[in-house]
Design a protein around this motif. Structure first.
Motif, mmCIF file in Angstrom:
data_model
loop_
_atom_site.group_PDB
_atom_site.id
_atom_site.type_symbol
_atom_site.label_atom_id
_atom_site.label_comp_id
_atom_site.label_asym_id
_atom_site.label_seq_id
_atom_site.Cartn_x
_atom_site.Cartn_y
_atom_site.Cartn_z
ATOM 1 N N ASP A 97 0.822 -1.216 0.000
ATOM 2 C CA ASP A 97 0.000 0.000 0.000
ATOM 3 C C ASP A 97 0.853 1.262 0.000
ATOM 4 N N CYS A 98 0.189 2.361 -0.353
ATOM 5 C CA CYS A 98 0.830 3.671 -0.315
ATOM 6 C C CYS A 98 0.918 4.117 1.140
ATOM 7 N N GLU A 99 2.092 4.529 1.554
ATOM 8 C CA GLU A 99 2.280 4.961 2.942
ATOM 9 C C GLU A 99 1.547 6.256 3.255
ATOM 10 N N ARG A 100 1.233 7.035 2.252
ATOM 11 C CA ARG A 100 0.603 8.339 2.469
ATOM 12 C C ARG A 100 -0.920 8.266 2.455
ATOM 13 N N CYS A 101 -1.507 7.512 1.498
ATOM 14 C CA CYS A 101 -2.971 7.508 1.371
ATOM 15 C C CYS A 101 -3.609 6.131 1.559
ATOM 16 N N GLY A 102 -2.809 5.073 1.588
ATOM 17 C CA GLY A 102 -3.345 3.734 1.812
ATOM 18 C C GLY A 102 -3.833 3.006 0.572
ATOM 19 N N THR A 103 -3.677 3.589 -0.605
ATOM 20 C CA THR A 103 -4.093 2.931 -1.842
ATOM 21 C C THR A 103 -3.385 1.595 -1.993
ATOM 22 N N ASP A 104 -4.124 0.567 -2.422
ATOM 23 C CA ASP A 104 -3.524 -0.738 -2.674
ATOM 24 C C ASP A 104 -2.563 -0.654 -3.848
ATOM 25 N N LEU A 105 -1.398 -1.278 -3.708
ATOM 26 C CA LEU A 105 -0.374 -1.294 -4.748
ATOM 27 C C LEU A 105 0.116 -2.724 -4.948
ATOM 28 N N PRO A 106 -0.626 -3.528 -5.721
ATOM 29 C CA PRO A 106 -0.232 -4.917 -5.943
ATOM 30 C C PRO A 106 1.154 -5.020 -6.575
ATOM 31 N N ALA A 107 1.891 -6.051 -6.217
ATOM 32 C CA ALA A 107 3.261 -6.226 -6.698
ATOM 33 C C ALA A 107 3.338 -6.413 -8.208
ATOM 34 N N ALA A 149 3.653 -15.204 -11.326
ATOM 35 C CA ALA A 149 4.342 -16.494 -11.206
ATOM 36 C C ALA A 149 5.491 -16.414 -10.198
ATOM 37 N N ARG A 150 6.247 -15.314 -10.201
ATOM 38 C CA ARG A 150 7.372 -15.158 -9.256
ATOM 39 C C ARG A 150 6.894 -14.886 -7.839
ATOM 40 N N GLN A 151 5.691 -14.386 -7.697
ATOM 41 C CA GLN A 151 5.161 -14.116 -6.363
ATOM 42 C C GLN A 151 4.912 -15.399 -5.579
ATOM 43 N N ILE A 152 4.793 -16.509 -6.275
ATOM 44 C CA ILE A 152 4.627 -17.798 -5.587
ATOM 45 C C ILE A 152 5.898 -18.115 -4.804
ATOM 46 N N ALA A 153 7.043 -17.959 -5.459
ATOM 47 C CA ALA A 153 8.328 -18.241 -4.804
ATOM 48 C C ALA A 153 8.759 -17.105 -3.878
ATOM 49 N N ASP A 154 8.476 -15.883 -4.271
ATOM 50 C CA ASP A 154 8.890 -14.692 -3.522
ATOM 51 C C ASP A 154 7.688 -13.777 -3.322
ATOM 52 N N PRO A 155 6.833 -14.095 -2.359
ATOM 53 C CA PRO A 155 5.602 -13.313 -2.188
ATOM 54 C C PRO A 155 5.862 -11.877 -1.725
ATOM 55 N N ALA A 156 4.936 -11.009 -2.095
ATOM 56 C CA ALA A 156 4.988 -9.616 -1.663
ATOM 57 C C ALA A 156 4.654 -9.531 -0.177
ATOM 58 N N SER A 157 5.078 -8.465 0.444
ATOM 59 C CA SER A 157 4.766 -8.237 1.853
ATOM 60 C C SER A 157 3.261 -8.033 2.038
ATOM 61 N N THR A 158 2.763 -8.397 3.196
ATOM 62 C CA THR A 158 1.359 -8.150 3.537
ATOM 63 C C THR A 158 1.241 -7.105 4.641
ATOM 64 N N VAL A 159 2.372 -6.581 5.106
ATOM 65 C CA VAL A 159 2.389 -5.587 6.171
ATOM 66 C C VAL A 159 2.058 -4.223 5.579
ATOM 67 N N ARG A 160 0.920 -3.665 5.988
ATOM 68 C CA ARG A 160 0.502 -2.354 5.481
ATOM 69 C C ARG A 160 1.207 -1.266 6.294
ATOM 70 N N ARG A 161 1.663 -0.210 5.602
ATOM 71 C CA ARG A 161 2.434 0.865 6.234
ATOM 72 C C ARG A 161 1.662 2.163 6.426
ATOM 73 N N HIS A 162 0.488 2.265 5.790
ATOM 74 C CA HIS A 162 -0.304 3.501 5.899
ATOM 75 C C HIS A 162 -0.814 3.677 7.318
ATOM 76 N N LYS A 163 -0.616 4.874 7.856
ATOM 77 C CA LYS A 163 -1.118 5.218 9.188
ATOM 78 C C LYS A 163 -1.996 6.452 9.038
ATOM 79 N N PRO A 164 -3.325 6.266 9.108
ATOM 80 C CA PRO A 164 -4.243 7.405 8.922
ATOM 81 C C PRO A 164 -4.065 8.498 9.956
#
Length: 74
Positions: free
Chosen positions: A7-17, A59-74
């Protein structure tokens, strides 16, 4: 390995890998295109440049998944 933050740290928009439109600094702080534009492509955390984040194929996300930790703080 580049941490693909979900996600975007400023507005929280989802940003898929696998999608374009994310911008990162050298510390991997992550922002959407709209927020990067509003920040004049300068990271507010470290002052570094914001650059296009490369994408990761689904396909690469299976071996190397993206983070699930959201950084946006409202």
């Amino acid at each position: 390995m580049l941490e693909m933050r979900p996600d975007c740290e400023r507005c929280g928009t989802d940003l898929p890998a696998h999608a374009h439109g994310a911008f990162i600094c050298s510390y991997e702080c992550t922002y959407c295109a709209e927020c990067a534009d509003a920040l004049d492509d300068r990271c507010p955390n470290c002052g570094g440049d914001l650059a296009d984040r490369p994408t990761r194929s689904k396909a690469r996300q299976i071996a190397d998944p993206a983070s699930t930790v959201r950084r946006h703080k409202p």
